[in-house]
Motif scaffolding. Structure first.
Motif: not given
Length: 121
Positions: A94-121
């Motif tokens: 019914k509506s487009i959710p914000k990406a950060d409401s269904y993404h959690d990159l914290s564990l990927l960032k904990a494994v290798d912070p260099a993998l996060i090249k762009a932030e979710l909007k």
């Protein structure tokens, strides 16, 4: 076309099993790095498992990019507004959710912070 594969887990599972998920992510990172550094050997290993000839798998793999990086292509590509607009147009959401409401990159960032090249909007 930009298509990405993601790992899915409930909020409850993430809270109760962060170390398990980080171990999976580390294993996926190791496998991704191996495929990119040892393509011919990876093809020899994977072809029989996938019931493909080495030539068939080589052709398939040559068309793909193997990366765990969260880039602008991910943020705005297969995860971008066009997908949400399509899902709304066919009545799936019914509506487009914000990406950060269904993404959690914290564990990927904990494994290798260099993998996060762009932030979710």
């Amino acid at each position: 076309m930009s298509v990405h594969t993601t790992m899915q887990a409930s909020d409850d599972f993430i809270k109760k099993n962060p170390n398990t998920l980080k171990a999976i992510l580390r294993g996926l990172k190791k496998a991704t790095d191996y495929i990119n550094s040892n393509r011919d050997e990876a093809i020899k290993i994977l072809a029989p498992e996938l019931h493909l000839s080495e030539d068939e798998l080589k052709q398939i793999m040559s068309r793909n990019v193997y990366s765990m990086e969260v880039t602008d292509s991910y943020v705005n590509g297969s995860n971008g507004s066009a997908v949400g607009e399509y899902l709304m147009s066919v009545g799936n959401i019914k509506s487009i959710p914000k990406a950060d409401s269904y993404h959690d990159l914290s564990l990927l960032k904990a494994v290798d912070p260099a993998l996060i090249k762009a932030e979710l909007k």
